[in-house]
Design an enzyme around this catalytic site. Structure first.
Site: not given
Length: 291
Positions: A144, A147, A225
């Site tokens: 995360e 990201h 991803e």
């Protein structure tokens, strides 16, 4: 019910503001509303406007949608570890400390969102904290944080804005041509019939083009991803990341509720893979093993 009412009220407010801004732009620039340039202005405004507003509101909307609770002061060892881990990883990748939240869900899920690299949110489910080892949870957090560091939320917003603009522009341009053709060929229909033709054709085309465009946006999401997995592997080691994905594959399959659920994905292959926001778990694991 409150969430639906908030969503409808927000969209209504956005539409009103856009209409006012659009009329001001037309008045200042002298662009005719029925011209191609006027249509392009409208398409850009509406195409990017919704995406940008959603991005700006993403933190509050995400927390509200899952009932997340922000950790201000850690109340137990798990929350202390969570804050410490996210803080360390944020420093490693050079971003500001994200807001950290926990939400109640039996699924092993986590997500990151936010309009800025230095003003973001990382939220994890209670199911993830209870079901994963610390090493596995650390890898999820690293995914995360990657990201955020990669600017994926902003990039996706810009891409969605471009896609929305093309969908609106092409749909309305074709609808203009069709309604003009039918109104000149059919007597007695008048302006009302021409408007209905335009409305029906533009609506159908926007739905069709929007569906086709979703293949592109979902492909891009799957591509990001893999990058987030690679970033997590650099932060914590690829074995931890592989272990986290293996845990997800063995765990109970979770049903996503929207694009903000950035880590909970279904590992099962199907014909709908092209419309999935995440690659199948097997492909992600294979990509990590080949690093």
């Amino acid at each position: 019910m409150k969430r639906i009412a908030l969503f409808l009220a927000t969209n209504l407010a956005v539409m009103i503001v856009f209409s006012i801004v659009l009329n001001i732009v037309y008045a200042v620039t002298g662009i005719q509303q029925g011209s191609l340039s006027g249509l392009l202005v409208m398409a850009v405004l509406f195409g990017f406007g919704g995406s940008l507003i959603s991005l700006m509101m993403s933190k509050s909307m995400a927390l509200r949608s899952v009932g997340g609770e922000v950790i201000e002061q850690p109340r137990n060892e798990t929350e202390h570890w969570l804050l410490e881990t996210v803080s360390r990883q944020a420093q490693q990748v050079g971003i500001g400390m994200p807001t950290v939240a926990i939400y109640d869900s039996p699924d092993m899920n986590a997500f990151a969102t936010g309009a800025k690299r230095d003003d973001s949110l990382v939220a994890v489910s209670t199911g993830l904290l209870h079901s994963m080892t610390r090493d596995e949870a650390e890898a999820v957090l690293a995914h995360e944080v990657s990201h955020i560091a990669n600017g994926d939320m902003i990039t996706m917003t810009l891409m969605q804005g471009v896609v929305n603009t093309f969908v609106i522009f092409l749909s309305r341009m074709i609808a203009n041509a069709v309604s003009g053709f039918t109104s000149s060929d059919e007597e007695g229909e008048g302006e009302g019939g021409s408007f209905m033709t335009y409305f029906i054709v533009s609506t159908i085309l926007e739905l069709a083009f929007g569906f086709l465009a979703s293949f592109l946006t979902m492909w891009f999401s799957r591509h990001r991803e893999f990058h987030a997995d690679a970033g997590a592997a650099q932060l914590v080691g690829k074995q931890k990341m592989i272990a986290a994905l293996e845990r997800l594959r063995m765990g109970q399959e979770s049903q996503l509720e929207g694009s903000m659920m950035a880590f909970g994905i279904n590992g099962k292959k199907s014909l709908t893979e092209l419309l999935m926001s995440h690659p199948p778990l097997e492909k992600r694991i294979d990509a990590l093993r080949q690093m």
